[in-house]
Design a protein around this motif. Sequence first.
Motif, short mmCIF file in Angstrom:
data_model
loop_
_atom_site.label_atom_id
_atom_site.label_comp_id
_atom_site.label_asym_id
_atom_site.label_seq_id
_atom_site.Cartn_x
_atom_site.Cartn_y
_atom_site.Cartn_z
N ALA A 15 0.81 -1.21 0.00
CA ALA A 15 0.00 0.00 0.00
C ALA A 15 0.84 1.26 0.00
O ALA A 15 0.42 2.31 -0.47
N ASN A 16 2.07 1.15 0.54
CA ASN A 16 2.91 2.34 0.65
C ASN A 16 4.15 2.25 -0.23
O ASN A 16 5.13 2.96 0.01
N LEU A 17 4.10 1.39 -1.25
CA LEU A 17 5.27 1.14 -2.06
C LEU A 17 5.81 2.40 -2.71
O LEU A 17 7.01 2.57 -2.87
N ALA A 18 4.93 3.30 -3.09
CA ALA A 18 5.37 4.51 -3.77
C ALA A 18 6.22 5.38 -2.87
O ALA A 18 7.05 6.15 -3.34
N ARG A 19 5.99 5.27 -1.55
CA ARG A 19 6.73 6.11 -0.61
C ARG A 19 7.90 5.39 0.03
O ARG A 19 8.77 5.99 0.63
N LEU A 20 7.94 4.08 -0.08
CA LEU A 20 8.96 3.30 0.61
C LEU A 20 10.20 3.14 -0.26
O LEU A 20 10.09 2.83 -1.44
N ALA A 21 11.36 3.36 0.28
CA ALA A 21 12.58 3.13 -0.47
C ALA A 21 12.69 1.66 -0.82
O ALA A 21 12.34 0.79 -0.04
N ASN A 22 13.17 1.37 -2.01
CA ASN A 22 13.26 -0.01 -2.48
C ASN A 22 14.57 -0.61 -1.99
O ASN A 22 15.58 -0.60 -2.68
N ALA A 23 14.55 -1.11 -0.75
CA ALA A 23 15.76 -1.64 -0.15
C ALA A 23 15.92 -3.10 -0.48
O ALA A 23 14.97 -3.86 -0.41
N GLN A 24 17.13 -3.47 -0.84
CA GLN A 24 17.36 -4.85 -1.25
C GLN A 24 18.68 -5.35 -0.70
O GLN A 24 19.75 -4.88 -1.09
N THR A 25 18.63 -6.27 0.21
CA THR A 25 19.80 -7.00 0.62
C THR A 25 19.33 -8.29 1.27
O THR A 25 18.26 -8.32 1.90
N TYR A 26 20.06 -9.36 1.10
CA TYR A 26 19.63 -10.63 1.64
C TYR A 26 20.81 -11.59 1.73
O TYR A 26 21.80 -11.46 1.02
N MET A 27 20.70 -12.54 2.65
CA MET A 27 21.72 -13.55 2.81
C MET A 27 21.52 -14.63 1.76
O MET A 27 20.40 -15.11 1.54
N THR A 28 22.58 -14.99 1.06
CA THR A 28 22.47 -15.97 -0.02
C THR A 28 22.94 -17.36 0.40
O THR A 28 22.69 -18.33 -0.32
N GLY A 29 23.63 -17.48 1.52
CA GLY A 29 24.08 -18.80 1.95
C GLY A 29 25.05 -18.68 3.10
O GLY A 29 25.42 -17.59 3.52
N ILE A 30 25.45 -19.82 3.66
CA ILE A 30 26.50 -19.86 4.66
C ILE A 30 27.44 -20.99 4.29
O ILE A 30 27.10 -21.90 3.53
N SER A 31 28.65 -20.91 4.80
CA SER A 31 29.62 -21.95 4.45
C SER A 31 30.49 -22.29 5.64
O SER A 31 30.64 -21.51 6.58
N MET A 32 31.05 -23.47 5.57
CA MET A 32 32.00 -23.95 6.56
C MET A 32 33.28 -24.26 5.82
O MET A 32 33.26 -25.00 4.82
N TYR A 33 34.40 -23.68 6.25
CA TYR A 33 35.68 -23.87 5.58
C TYR A 33 35.61 -23.47 4.11
O TYR A 33 36.23 -24.08 3.24
N GLY A 34 34.80 -22.46 3.79
CA GLY A 34 34.73 -21.95 2.43
C GLY A 34 33.91 -22.76 1.48
O GLY A 34 33.90 -22.51 0.27
N ALA A 35 33.16 -23.74 1.94
CA ALA A 35 32.34 -24.58 1.05
C ALA A 35 30.92 -24.65 1.59
O ALA A 35 30.68 -24.52 2.77
N ALA A 194 16.74 -9.60 7.74
CA ALA A 194 17.15 -10.83 8.42
C ALA A 194 16.86 -12.04 7.55
O ALA A 194 15.86 -12.09 6.84
N ASN A 195 17.75 -13.01 7.60
CA ASN A 195 17.53 -14.31 6.98
C ASN A 195 17.99 -15.38 7.95
O ASN A 195 18.86 -15.14 8.79
N CYS A 196 17.41 -16.56 7.85
CA CYS A 196 17.76 -17.65 8.75
C CYS A 196 18.18 -18.89 7.96
O CYS A 196 17.80 -19.08 6.81
N ALA A 197 18.96 -19.71 8.62
CA ALA A 197 19.33 -21.03 8.12
C ALA A 197 19.33 -21.97 9.32
O ALA A 197 19.31 -21.53 10.47
N VAL A 198 19.34 -23.26 9.06
CA VAL A 198 19.41 -24.25 10.13
C VAL A 198 20.79 -24.89 10.08
O VAL A 198 21.22 -25.40 9.04
N ILE A 199 21.49 -24.86 11.21
CA ILE A 199 22.80 -25.47 11.30
C ILE A 199 22.78 -26.54 12.38
O ILE A 199 21.92 -26.52 13.27
N GLU A 200 23.72 -27.45 12.29
CA GLU A 200 23.87 -28.47 13.33
C GLU A 200 25.28 -28.42 13.87
O GLU A 200 26.26 -28.55 13.13
N ILE A 201 25.40 -28.23 15.18
CA ILE A 201 26.68 -28.28 15.87
C ILE A 201 26.85 -29.70 16.39
O ILE A 201 26.04 -30.17 17.19
N VAL A 202 27.86 -30.40 15.92
CA VAL A 202 28.00 -31.82 16.25
C VAL A 202 29.00 -32.07 17.36
O VAL A 202 29.07 -33.18 17.88
#
Length: 256
Positions: A15-35, A194-202
Amino acid sequence: MKSGISLATFTLFAANLARLANAQTYMTGISMYGAGSGDSKSLLPYYSIKNFPVMDFDSDDLRCRTSETDISVTGTEVFQVANAGDTITLYWDPDSRTIVTQNSEPEFINGPCMVYLSPIENDAKSGWFKIYGSGMVDGKWCTDGIRERGGKLDVTIDATIAPGKYYLRGETIGLNYSGLSSWDDYTQGAQSFANCAVIEIVAGGDVVPEGVSIPGIYDKDNSSLKGDFRDADNSYEVPGPAEYKPGEGNGNVTDN
């Protein structure tokens, strides 16, 4: 896949798109040891709603930019983390981290970065504890550092954290419009990405730190979220709960 953004948040945004700045940023992934980075199935929210900022800090969408966090519904995959004490890398989109203003002039999103964990049995509603928080260092926002590193943010999971599956919540907050006054309609003010992922600490320690509920971590009138931060310096205080530090009384020992 079902998207979990609430109808109220979407309606206010549209409803307020015309007044709201079009902000764009998001988490694309996570990695362990670069993979291991990059599959959208491992992240919340789903691709189609990833660019919506959350500006209602009392909304359930503040959790993961979506209120749908049941991985049996979302099909979210689990990232494997070998041990507590290891460093993981959060990847943020390096090309879309700008705000397109109403006069079509681009601005970089400026503000702090935070990373939280919550045991998966809490369904992302409670038990959130902060493992990383950075505001301004040497005159640069945490978001500046992410951009300079090509979208990367390295975070160490403390070695005292108990094994188990956790939601990991990565967040940047855009303060470009935090000095504007029209907060009540959620079209201006601080913007949470904010973005979320599920990790397992073993393998790890025996501590599950005391946590807080989301929403509930931020007050929209907090001095770190509302005001003109163009002249901010290293004294800027990162919003939200204190970062978990072993031995500082904010941890609970597990029963196992």
